[in-house]
Design an enzyme around this catalytic site. Sequence first.
Site, mmCIF file in Angstrom:
data_model
loop_
_atom_site.group_PDB
_atom_site.id
_atom_site.type_symbol
_atom_site.label_atom_id
_atom_site.label_comp_id
_atom_site.label_asym_id
_atom_site.label_seq_id
_atom_site.Cartn_x
_atom_site.Cartn_y
_atom_site.Cartn_z
ATOM 1 N N GLU A 67 0.824 -1.202 0.000
ATOM 2 C CA GLU A 67 0.000 0.000 0.000
ATOM 3 C C GLU A 67 0.865 1.261 0.000
ATOM 4 O O GLU A 67 1.861 1.349 0.724
ATOM 5 C CB GLU A 67 -0.914 -0.002 1.235
ATOM 6 C CG GLU A 67 -1.858 1.199 1.272
ATOM 7 C CD GLU A 67 -3.041 0.982 2.202
ATOM 8 O OE1 GLU A 67 -3.644 -0.113 2.151
ATOM 9 O OE2 GLU A 67 -3.355 1.897 2.980
ATOM 10 N N THR A 431 22.813 -4.227 -23.997
ATOM 11 C CA THR A 431 23.654 -3.209 -24.630
ATOM 12 C C THR A 431 25.126 -3.459 -24.323
ATOM 13 O O THR A 431 26.009 -3.119 -25.103
ATOM 14 C CB THR A 431 23.230 -1.811 -24.150
ATOM 15 O OG1 THR A 431 21.840 -1.657 -24.382
ATOM 16 C CG2 THR A 431 23.963 -0.716 -24.903
#
Lengths: 624, 624
Positions: A67, A431
């Site tokens: 929450e 990458t």
Amino acid sequence: MVNQVPRGDGSWQSCKSDSSGASNSGGESSKESSRCSTPVLDADRSDRLRDKMRRRTESGDRWFSLEFFPPRTASGAVNLISRFDRMGSGGPLFIDITWHPAGDPGSDKETSSMMIASTAVNYCGLESILHLTCCNQTNVKITGHLTKAKHLGLKNIMALRGGYPTGHPEAESYEEDLRRLKEKVDAGADFVITQLFFRADTFLKFLDDCRAIGITCPILPGIFPIQGYQSLRQLVKLSKLEVPEEITSVIEPIKDNDAAIRNYGIQQAVEMCRVLLDSGMVPGLHFYTLNREVATMEVLRQLGLWIEDPRRPLPWAVSAHPKRKVEDVRPIFWASRPKSYIYRTQDWDDFPNGRWGHSSSPAFGELNDYYLFYLKSKSSKDALLQMWGEELMNEDSVYQVFTCYITGKPNHKGHKVICLPWNDEPLAPETNLLKDELEKVNRRGVLTINSQPNINGKPSTDPVVGWGPAGGYVFQKAYLEFFTSSENVNALLKVLKKYEPRVNYHIVNVHGRNLTNAPDMQPNAVTWGIFPGREIVQPTVVDPDSFMYWKDEAFALWIEQWAKLYEDESPSRMIIKYIHDNYFLVNLVDNDFPLENCLWQVINDMFELLDAPPEPLNDGTVSE
Amino acid sequence: MVNQVPRGDGSWQSCKSDSSGASNSGGESSKESSRCSTPVLDADRSDRLRDKMRRRTESGDRWFSLEFFPPRTASGAVNLISRFDRMGSGGPLFIDITWHPAGDPGSDKETSSMMIASTAVNYCGLESILHLTCCNQTNVKITGHLTKAKHLGLKNIMALRGGYPTGHPEAESYEEDLRRLKEKVDAGADFVITQLFFRADTFLKFLDDCRAIGITCPILPGIFPIQGYQSLRQLVKLSKLEVPEEITSVIEPIKDNDAAIRNYGIQQAVEMCRVLLDSGMVPGLHFYTLNREVATMEVLRQLGLWIEDPRRPLPWAVSAHPKRKVEDVRPIFWASRPKSYIYRTQDWDDFPNGRWGHSSSPAFGELNDYYLFYLKSKSSKDALLQMWGEELMNEDSVYQVFTCYITGKPNHKGHKVICLPWNDEPLAPETNLLKDELEKVNRRGVLTINSQPNINGKPSTDPVVGWGPAGGYVFQKAYLEFFTSSENVNALLKVLKKYEPRVNYHIVNVHGRNLTNAPDMQPNAVTWGIFPGREIVQPTVVDPDSFMYWKDEAFALWIEQWAKLYEDESPSRMIIKYIHDNYFLVNLVDNDFPLENCLWQVINDMFELLDAPPEPLNDGTVSE
């Protein structure tokens, strides 16, 4: 500080999944994932939280939820959204966002409950619940909120007040409070989440009492790891809860030692959670995070519930918007700016068959909307100047920024370049496979903003390039996208003739002058996967139509995010402006994915041509 | 014999493409193929014949077309359709079917002009023109024919009468005839085809005269290779054409020597065609075939226009129906019965995005329609009995028939088995890749009806397994489909547990009892291709839904095509009936296409399990 305390308003708490917002495509199985986000490739595309919860419970698989409350400032919102991404990686079944009555919770403000929950669903791909405080509200107003929520893809509503396991402080009696809860469940609530408590027995007795009067739906314990002395005091005051003697007696003596209190809170929460889970009555735990990461993550880790699963359902993050769950193709151009892509396509009605399809039919959202707050840079202007240069001397200064970004090495002032205007996200792990080559070409003014290596059938479980369910094979065509000068482009075009039809290219400048050898306007699939018992999945394409939309965004980022850091008319600004006005944006695809990637050779050939002495005018004979 | 003579009714000839029947999907380029059929993968999906013709003419690529007339009998129709397949392989730009007024040409008869043209388009994938004689017809009747033609996918109409290069015999004058032709062209004709002629000069003068009065559309010479003395006389009588002296003087002396006349006809046609092509005024040649193959093919070969291109646009033959041109996915089950698949899906409105999609939405045509004539066996009952056995002794007799079919060796009575009930088409060349393994398993009652090897990225130009444009890579998952006994299936199911999740299976008997390990009802792609500048193409899938439709057809073929060859209650019929009632239809997919095909190992394991001595009841200890 009221709104930083969960359930500070002492409201009812129970949750209803709104099935009307769900739009599952026909013919799909209803089997369920054990992950929070719903991978397109999983058999299980059920949209309904209550069904997900039921299946996880039935499988004996314990789960958790988190929450959060809405932040007060725009920069707080940007930070919270990063936190969603990090905490989402641990696999919550859902997150929920509290309703902040003082914060204009249903508005379009960057910090409203509604907008934060919408961002969690749409941009972070998290199953989310929006709280809604239903007392002291008109029917018209509530209906308005619900309509808006549905439109934004928010189909789970936590209807407040209620849920105190010892009875609501304002209730006539504990029994009366239980009777009211029964009424709410009978009215259609899917499950209940309790207010926080300090002893496992409190919850277990409440659970027994609920079952005794016929409340059969799941009831989730709200767990509050104590994180500090002040926040605990604040909470107690607002919620009118009593902190048990065994806790105050430990805390009081260490009240000035934040670390000690937090450690105690973690230990206390872990012990209580273990009792709850061991009871066999509790399938999952709900955490009041207070928007902080460390304590909750530590509790979850000690309980063995925090499971970072490196598997990606697709090579890009799937949005949790019910309408977008079936989306399974995107253009590669926004790979490093996925939130921008989602934002600019948010009004598309149409993902036929889960396919992104031709971009020509749905309209891309206007570029001038891109200032939307969550598309803004997370770094301050000062930090950006440190990374990208207080003062640029020439185009070469820019090449150095790109090179530092690729290599991860600090610039000459000692600052690391951790972002560029074209990247929302950190560099993708794959990458690294290209790092050396990327460094070499950026140094010489081939300013790369997107790339992927070719992949010829790696297992779908490969930790770097894998995605989708186990047992499959993933493939990629090598891709390279960069800005470069018109001089380079002229040489490149000559070189590319040698690579016909192996290499497809699109070369465009800011004015839209467009050079391509693509035979027509069809998309070129550059990432695809083959899985057992499945159709082919091709999540990423190079699409000529959408490239022209991306081109506008890519060029605008030079000005909006970089040039504007400098004074008007300053040399630095003029240098960026010059690049914006004169460079070309180039993308290259090597279609021969089973062979060694030839794109580096293409760039090398271009440099060689540029370096070569000018050719004699006659055909090879040298006159003396 | 009137109707075997082209233009025997001396009718007008000019052609109009009906664009309203065409439904090209949006966003497609209009570039053009140089082939008759229109490959889905080619950039060029233009539906309009006139555009195809224009582009081939502009490219300087000479082309040809072929004219046929409707046969008189159903078996003649079956033969003609085989001829379409053979002559279609030489690459005609189109074929045309004459209108046969005496043969109820617009009816649903197997031999009507309408049905023959529809078959050419829908089942043979040929761009086709339907003739329509417009004189002595009511408007209502013509509209009725056109509506029906459009519904069948016939969008090109040759509107007759006319086109005589020396003037129509019934015309007032040559000049008046030309003026009438100009009127037809002005009314919208796309091109003109002439009646036959015997001298190149005749056509070239006509062409000049047409151009002089402003007829600018293409005018195609109608070429008639003389094929026999009688047919030439018949033609001359009906068309009122005069055969030039230089031809009659050669033919009369050899009028009883068919071969000599045909050779002369070929030589004469080749010489005339060379003059026409050398004139630079003639982009293509139209041939009156008289429904025969040899002479026309020989003329085309000598002219260098007959080009058999082994490249396949997709692994299955693409239908030329405008609506189906975008179709690019089919279930594998009908691979050897493509005409049945087209027939049973002819009423599908929907090939969304060119995808075949889930079979659950569109309804498969009723199985009881499959007696449609072109789905019937091309062999006589006697020939079938010779191949499949005058008298079957037991199930093993059936295994031998399958084995002979696979090996190509004659059966014990010396007859080759060239077809089975499950095959419209000859064995695919790639089946040879599996021949030894197939022989071994058929001998033991694994009665294979469909199979493909696994392929891990062969060039799309591979002569055996390639398809689609050059520069691509094709892939396959290994597939095997067979009938086998319930005893075998029991062993197979045990064995398959070892191959989870690598092998997907579907096992079903005639009653629909269905065993599968497919996780849900999603199709499994088993053939796909990766091409430069293209999305992934996956033309063949194993689809659980459609398998249940195929199952009905596959089991029914045992009875309809095999059992019914024998007397009621005869042992032979009972054996086939027993197999129909008790065997299972099994399909297996090996999902690990980069590895060696494991399906043969699966079958071997099954045989080993069957051959193994029964296991002792206790766990391995042998009691004495």
